[in-house]
Scaffold this motif. Structure first.
Motif, short mmCIF file in Angstrom:
data_model
loop_
_atom_site.label_atom_id
_atom_site.label_comp_id
_atom_site.label_asym_id
_atom_site.label_seq_id
_atom_site.Cartn_x
_atom_site.Cartn_y
_atom_site.Cartn_z
N THR A 115 0.88 -1.13 0.11
CA THR A 115 0.00 0.12 0.10
C THR A 115 0.83 1.21 0.01
O THR A 115 0.57 2.25 -0.78
CB THR A 115 -1.07 -0.08 1.25
N ILE A 116 2.09 1.40 0.73
CA ILE A 116 2.90 2.22 0.93
C ILE A 116 4.14 1.85 0.57
O ILE A 116 4.60 0.86 1.22
CB ILE A 116 2.67 2.88 2.25
N PRO A 117 4.91 2.66 -0.12
CA PRO A 117 6.46 2.03 -0.43
C PRO A 117 7.22 2.01 1.00
O PRO A 117 8.34 3.01 1.06
CB PRO A 117 6.93 3.09 -1.35
N LEU A 118 7.20 1.53 2.09
CA LEU A 118 7.81 1.42 3.03
C LEU A 118 7.85 0.03 3.70
O LEU A 118 7.18 -0.79 3.37
CB LEU A 118 6.85 2.25 4.18
N ILE A 119 9.17 -0.14 4.31
CA ILE A 119 9.47 -1.43 4.93
C ILE A 119 9.74 -1.18 6.42
O ILE A 119 10.83 -0.26 6.76
CB ILE A 119 10.79 -2.34 4.20
N ALA A 120 9.18 -1.98 7.34
CA ALA A 120 9.45 -1.83 8.69
C ALA A 120 10.00 -3.20 9.06
O ALA A 120 9.45 -4.36 8.70
CB ALA A 120 8.54 -1.37 9.57
N MET A 121 11.11 -3.20 10.08
CA MET A 121 11.49 -4.32 10.62
C MET A 121 12.01 -4.28 12.18
O MET A 121 12.46 -3.40 12.39
CB MET A 121 12.90 -4.70 9.89
N SER A 122 11.52 -5.47 12.80
CA SER A 122 11.95 -5.58 14.22
C SER A 122 12.66 -6.80 14.40
O SER A 122 11.90 -7.78 13.79
CB SER A 122 10.71 -5.15 15.03
N PHE A 123 13.77 -6.69 15.16
CA PHE A 123 14.27 -8.10 15.46
C PHE A 123 14.78 -7.95 17.02
O PHE A 123 15.19 -6.98 17.57
CB PHE A 123 15.51 -8.16 14.56
N ALA A 124 14.98 -9.21 17.52
CA ALA A 124 15.27 -9.31 19.10
C ALA A 124 16.31 -10.33 19.06
O ALA A 124 16.49 -11.41 18.56
CB ALA A 124 14.10 -9.65 19.82
N PHE A 125 17.18 -10.26 20.15
CA PHE A 125 18.31 -11.12 20.55
C PHE A 125 17.85 -11.50 21.95
O PHE A 125 17.72 -10.69 22.92
CB PHE A 125 19.73 -10.70 20.48
N LYS A 126 18.04 -12.72 22.32
CA LYS A 126 17.89 -13.08 23.81
C LYS A 126 19.15 -12.67 24.44
O LYS A 126 20.21 -12.92 23.77
CB LYS A 126 17.54 -14.78 23.79
N GLY A 127 19.10 -11.94 25.38
CA GLY A 127 20.39 -11.56 26.13
C GLY A 127 19.97 -10.64 27.15
O GLY A 127 19.56 -10.84 28.13
N GLY A 128 20.11 -9.35 26.70
CA GLY A 128 19.83 -8.28 27.46
C GLY A 128 20.69 -7.95 28.75
O GLY A 128 21.99 -8.67 28.81
N ALA A 129 20.37 -7.43 29.80
CA ALA A 129 21.14 -7.28 31.18
C ALA A 129 21.41 -8.57 31.76
O ALA A 129 22.60 -8.63 32.62
CB ALA A 129 20.28 -6.41 32.17
N THR A 160 17.30 -2.23 25.10
CA THR A 160 18.03 -3.18 25.88
C THR A 160 16.84 -3.46 27.06
O THR A 160 16.28 -2.33 27.58
CB THR A 160 19.33 -3.41 26.19
N GLY A 161 16.53 -4.70 27.46
CA GLY A 161 15.97 -5.04 28.58
C GLY A 161 16.51 -6.04 29.34
O GLY A 161 17.66 -6.22 29.19
N LEU A 162 15.82 -6.58 30.32
CA LEU A 162 16.28 -7.74 31.09
C LEU A 162 16.77 -8.78 30.38
O LEU A 162 17.86 -9.62 30.55
CB LEU A 162 15.53 -8.17 32.38
N ASP A 163 15.79 -9.46 29.54
CA ASP A 163 16.13 -10.69 28.92
C ASP A 163 16.45 -10.50 27.21
O ASP A 163 16.77 -11.37 26.68
CB ASP A 163 14.65 -11.22 28.75
N GLU A 164 16.29 -9.30 26.75
CA GLU A 164 16.37 -9.07 25.12
C GLU A 164 17.21 -8.02 24.72
O GLU A 164 17.02 -6.91 25.70
CB GLU A 164 15.17 -9.17 24.62
N ILE A 165 17.74 -8.01 23.68
CA ILE A 165 18.12 -6.72 22.93
C ILE A 165 17.27 -6.39 21.89
O ILE A 165 17.10 -7.45 20.91
CB ILE A 165 19.77 -6.59 22.82
N ASN A 166 16.43 -5.44 21.45
CA ASN A 166 15.83 -5.23 20.23
C ASN A 166 16.39 -4.28 19.29
O ASN A 166 17.01 -3.36 19.90
CB ASN A 166 14.19 -4.98 20.70
N GLY A 167 16.24 -4.38 18.18
CA GLY A 167 16.34 -3.54 17.26
C GLY A 167 15.16 -3.16 16.23
O GLY A 167 14.52 -4.16 15.99
N ASN A 168 15.24 -1.86 15.80
CA ASN A 168 14.06 -1.48 14.95
C ASN A 168 14.61 -0.85 13.73
O ASN A 168 15.51 0.24 13.82
CB ASN A 168 12.94 -0.59 15.84
#
Length: 446
Positions: free
Chosen positions: A53-67, A112-120
């Motif tokens: 619909t719109i020429p846009l790409i969004a991605m979210s990714f997570a790694f188990k890890g964090g603090a 980053t959180g306790l259990d994960e690092i997130n990328g957006n």
């Protein structure tokens, strides 16, 4: 770039593009999303919602890890890593890298959180090749040069110093020391003045190598890209990762400390935090607990706690409860701030409402209203923009819920009976809570 600014969304193109990528059919139904599960030649799995619909790409990714994966005496590593991953990569130094992101209108940030690092990540399709290359560099070849690392450390150290007299931070310190102890959940996510000061670029490189791996990444993508094209891009961006992450095992944790803990602080009001043992996200009666908690204190203006503590007695401006579902622990938490001389009365009212819920559970009318609200608000709160949908897709994988969850969620909510809600209330709310009070008086239990 200022850290606070970096942690906020970067505006891409125009407000219409950032906030306006709404899949219109979701307004009335959460089931309109068609999720494709894709697997690349390089062994990477992702969920994709294709929409042109719109020429846009969004991605979210997570790694188990964090603090929880921070080394002892190196607490804060994951936080500093998340702040510096976009501060130069490959042959591009920090200022030029940031300028390139801005030039292309690319949104890229990490948390980053306790259990994960997130990328957006978000890009216009016309710039996707250059944008994905910048992402590849950030996650594979971050520079961690001395100047940006020192600059971001300085900002984080200022934040840590400012927290020293913050009631919520004092509450967190007591929570870590008294309730979590030696468990990794007891680590300060933001580090300490000593640990943050000592961190180096080498520490960040070592942490990234351990955590960023093909078997430890959970990816959600929404937008104008086909499955075949996305497979190629994912292998380009993440294909250099090692096959397996080097995660330290984390033991399961239960809330086994009850009683009252307090700290004196020269402020005008008392901050009260209460915790009871909860359940994890994969518990078969999660939605029974979720709906019960919504009625108790999660529903804000409609909740029992709000009505009794705020509306009837005027003891606070706000009070609420929540389910905290960590990877290795589940909790029910309650937070409130009140006048210093009203702390005991406020606490007594809260405990009275917890006991009522434990003894009798919710009413059928309360349960019916909670079901309607919780079922209807999900799409509005989680599925109204491309970035939010991408985060949901990533979370479905990291939490082991599967791509059918969005559709199944309605059925799971509907399946909660009054008997189930009453049973989970009795199971969770009859145990003795842990209570922390920070304020100007002596709040030790009498």
């Amino acid at each position: 770039m200022n850290l606070t600014m970096k942690m906020a969304f970067k505006i891409i193109g125009s407000a219409a593009l950032v906030f306006g990528f709404i899949i219109s059919s979701m307004a009335n139904s959460a089931f309109a999303i068609e999720i494709q599960e894709i697997k690349t030649k390089g062994g990477i799995t992702a969920y994709l919602v294709e929409n042109h619909t719109i020429p846009l790409i969004a991605m979210s990714f997570a790694f188990k890890g964090g603090a929880v994966q921070d080394e002892v005496k190196k607490e804060g590593t994951s936080l500093l890593l998340s702040a510096t991953l976009d501060e130069g990569a490959g042959d591009i130094k920090s200022e030029a890298f940031q300028a390139k992101l801005d030039e292309l209108g690319v949104e890229l940030y990490f948390r980053t959180g306790l259990d994960e690092i997130n990328g957006n990540f978000k890009t216009l399709t016309e710039n996707k090749d250059e944008a994905f290359e910048l992402l590849r560099l950030a996650v594979n070849e971050p520079r961690f040069d001395e100047e940006p690392v020192a600059r971001l450390k300085s900002q984080l150290l200022v934040s840590l110093k400012n927290k020293e007299k913050n009631p919520n931070e004092l509450t967190s310190e007591i929570w870590r020391e008294k309730l979590m102890g030696a468990h990794p959940y007891g680590k300060p996510k933001d580090g300490t003045l000593e640990s943050m000061s000592a961190l180096t670029g080498d520490d960040l490189h070592e942490y990234r190598k351990r955590i960023f791996a093909k078997d430890n990444i959970y990816i959600g993508v929404v937008g104008a890209i086909t499955a075949e094209e996305l497979k190629l891009k994912l292998d380009e961006v993440f294909g250099e990762f090692s096959e397996k992450a080097d995660l330290k095992p984390i033991a399961e944790k239960s809330l086994n400390a009850a009683g009252r803990f307090s700290s004196k602080l020269d402020v005008n009001q008392a901050t009260i935090a209460m915790w009871l043992p909860g359940i994890k996200r994969n518990h078969p009666e999660f939605f029974s607990a979720y709906l019960m908690n919504h009625i108790l204190g999660g529903g804000t203006f409609s909740s029992r706690l709000y009505k009794e503590v705020r509306e009837k007695r005027g003891l606070t401006y706000g009070v609420g409860s929540y389910l905290a579902t960590y990877d290795h622990m589940g909790l029910i938490g309650i937070n409130v701030a009140t006048r210093a001389d009203k702390a005991e009365e406020t606490l007594a009212v809260i405990r009275q409402e917890i006991k009522k819920m434990a003894d009798n559970g919710p009413t059928q009318d309360e349960l019916d209203k909670a079901k309607k609200f919780v079922a209807g608000s999900y799409a509005i709160n989680n599925l109204d923009t491309s970035s939010k949908i991408a985060r949901v897709l990533s979370a479905l994988q990291s939490q082991g819920l599967g791509k059918g969850y969005i559709e199944d969620r309605q059925k799971l909510i509907k399946a909660v009976t009054l008997e189930k809600a009453q049973k989970i209330a009795k199971e969770l709310l009859t145990k003795e809570p842990a209570i922390i009070i920070v304020g100007p008086n002596n709040y030790e239990e009498k």
